[in-house]
Enzyme design. Structure first.
Site, PDB file in Angstrom:
ATOM      1  N   ASN A 165       0.881  -1.090  -0.031  1.00  0.00           N
ATOM      2  CA  ASN A 165       0.065  -0.584  -0.427  1.00  0.00           C
ATOM      3  C   ASN A 165       1.052   0.775  -0.226  1.00  0.00           C
ATOM      4  O   ASN A 165       1.076   1.895   0.037  1.00  0.00           O
ATOM      5  CB  ASN A 165      -1.042   0.334   1.557  1.00  0.00           C
ATOM      6  CG  ASN A 165      -2.083  -1.119   1.387  1.00  0.00           C
ATOM      7  OD1 ASN A 165      -3.102  -0.439   0.168  1.00  0.00           O
ATOM      8  ND2 ASN A 165      -1.984  -2.054   1.599  1.00  0.00           N
TER       9      ASN A 165
ATOM     10  N   ASN B 268      -7.375   4.708   7.912  1.00  0.00           N
ATOM     11  CA  ASN B 268      -6.723   3.028   8.093  1.00  0.00           C
ATOM     12  C   ASN B 268      -7.825   2.874   7.010  1.00  0.00           C
ATOM     13  O   ASN B 268      -8.574   2.923   6.338  1.00  0.00           O
ATOM     14  CB  ASN B 268      -6.900   2.840   9.495  1.00  0.00           C
ATOM     15  CG  ASN B 268      -6.943   0.805   9.617  1.00  0.00           C
ATOM     16  OD1 ASN B 268      -5.229   1.017   9.253  1.00  0.00           O
ATOM     17  ND2 ASN B 268      -7.457   0.201   9.502  1.00  0.00           N
TER      18      ASN B 268
ATOM     19  N   HIS C 241      -9.122  -1.238   5.793  1.00  0.00           N
ATOM     20  CA  HIS C 241      -9.463  -2.525   6.558  1.00  0.00           C
ATOM     21  C   HIS C 241      -9.650  -3.772   5.637  1.00  0.00           C
ATOM     22  O   HIS C 241     -10.454  -3.032   4.853  1.00  0.00           O
ATOM     23  CB  HIS C 241     -10.007  -2.107   7.810  1.00  0.00           C
ATOM     24  CG  HIS C 241     -10.620  -3.899   8.694  1.00  0.00           C
ATOM     25  ND1 HIS C 241      -9.748  -3.715   9.288  1.00  0.00           N
ATOM     26  CD2 HIS C 241     -11.348  -4.482   8.665  1.00  0.00           C
ATOM     27  CE1 HIS C 241     -10.178  -5.114   9.734  1.00  0.00           C
ATOM     28  NE2 HIS C 241     -11.385  -5.434   9.095  1.00  0.00           N
TER      29      HIS C 241
ATOM     30  N   ASP D 128     -10.922  -0.154  14.164  1.00  0.00           N
ATOM     31  CA  ASP D 128     -11.734  -0.567  13.463  1.00  0.00           C
ATOM     32  C   ASP D 128     -12.839   0.031  13.248  1.00  0.00           C
ATOM     33  O   ASP D 128     -14.255  -0.045  12.918  1.00  0.00           O
ATOM     34  CB  ASP D 128     -11.518  -1.548  12.440  1.00  0.00           C
ATOM     35  CG  ASP D 128     -10.266  -2.637  12.703  1.00  0.00           C
ATOM     36  OD1 ASP D 128      -9.203  -1.865  11.768  1.00  0.00           O
ATOM     37  OD2 ASP D 128     -10.226  -3.522  11.993  1.00  0.00           O
TER      38      ASP D 128
HETATM   39  C1  GRF Z   1      -3.999  -4.746   3.480  1.00  0.00           C
HETATM   40  O1  GRF Z   1      -4.343  -5.707   3.195  1.00  0.00           O
HETATM   41  C2  GRF Z   1      -4.566  -3.758   3.989  1.00  0.00           C
HETATM   42  O2  GRF Z   1      -5.755  -4.193   4.266  1.00  0.00           O
HETATM   43  C3  GRF Z   1      -4.431  -4.302   5.928  1.00  0.00           C
HETATM   44  O3  GRF Z   1      -3.274  -5.058   6.064  1.00  0.00           O
HETATM   45  C4  GRF Z   1      -2.349  -5.383   4.185  1.00  0.00           C
HETATM   46  C5  GRF Z   1      -1.505  -4.481   4.702  1.00  0.00           C
HETATM   47  O4  GRF Z   1      -0.115  -5.147   2.701  1.00  0.00           O
HETATM   48  N1  GRF Z   1      -4.478  -4.064   7.090  1.00  0.00           N
HETATM   49  P1  GRF Z   1       1.068  -3.762   2.632  1.00  0.00           P
HETATM   50  O5  GRF Z   1       1.553  -4.515   3.671  1.00  0.00           O
HETATM   51  O6  GRF Z   1       0.244  -2.662   2.702  1.00  0.00           O
HETATM   52  O7  GRF Z   1       1.496  -5.139   1.649  1.00  0.00           O
END
Ligand code: GRF
Length: 205
Positions: A13, A99, A101, A137
């Site tokens: 992300n 965040n 989720h 959350d």
């Molecule tokens: C994602 O699926 C997010 O929704 C969850 O943890 C994961 C993080 O993935 N909270 P990354 O570290 O961004 O690859």
């Protein structure tokens, strides 16, 4: 707009946020694991990063708070950050922490969201970007994306299929917060100057 991103692991992300930034810059990455792959992504993009081990929550939050006071970000994005921030910490940044989720909140706060959706024989699953408040959350939802669950799905296939949509959802949401299209005012969420009572769902995500 200056954004600080909190991560714990892989950092996909974070990478998506950096690659698709239009209206913001990522000023700093805070990570609670020295070995997290996401730290290399920060280095590859020349984003300064700080590791805060988070063994002792009070100490870790004090360190993060001191750093954040220096950086003075407009927005903090928790992108796969696997620690719960205390109510006292969050109170310093009301409606400035979001965040991502991996569930259609209010369904499945917490962990193992994909397996829990399968166990409940849901036909739909998805992800939510929400403001962070003192409850895990449960802060006000901003946006969501959906996927259909098929009979062949496992927790792994769901997680993989959802991830690319999560990237689009998070980057679109952050860009629209940074551009001022999404904002919080007078206890209400606005999108394009309209009050939004349901999470925003973009047809192309
Ligand atoms: C994602 O699926 C997010 O929704 C969850 O943890 C994961 C993080 O993935 N909270 P990354 O570290 O961004 O690859």
């Amino acid at each position: 707009m200056r954004v600080v991103v909190f991560i714990s692991g892989r950092g996909s992300n974070l990478q998506a946020l950096r690659e698709r930034q239009e209206n913001y810059t990522i000023s700093h990455v805070i990570c609670n694991h020295a070995q997290a792959a996401g730290l290399q992504i920060a280095r590859d993009f020349d984003i300064p990063s700080t590791v805060i081990p988070w063994r002792d929550t009070d100490q870790a939050e004090a360190q993060a708070l001191a750093l954040l006071r220096e950086i003075n970000p407009d927005l903090i994005v928790l992108a796969g950050f696997m620690r719960v921030l205390s109510a006292g910490f969050v109170a310093n940044f009301q409606f400035k922490i979001i965040n991502i989720h991996p569930s259609l909140l209010p369904l499945y706060p917490g962990l193992n969201t994909h397996q829990r959706a399968l166990n409940d024989r849901q036909s739909k699953h998805g992800a939510t970007v929400h403001y962070v408040d003192q409850h895990l959350d449960q802060g006000h939802s901003i946006s969501q994306c959906h996927i259909n669950i098929t009979a062949k799905d496992t927790a792994e296939t769901l997680a993989a299929r959802l991830l690319s949509k999560e990237h689009k959802l998070l980057t679109t949401t952050v860009n629209k917060i940074a551009s001022g299209e999404i904002y919080w005012q007078d206890n209400q969420l606005f999108y394009n100057n309209q009050v939004i009572t349901q999470p925003i769902v973009w047809s192309n995500i």
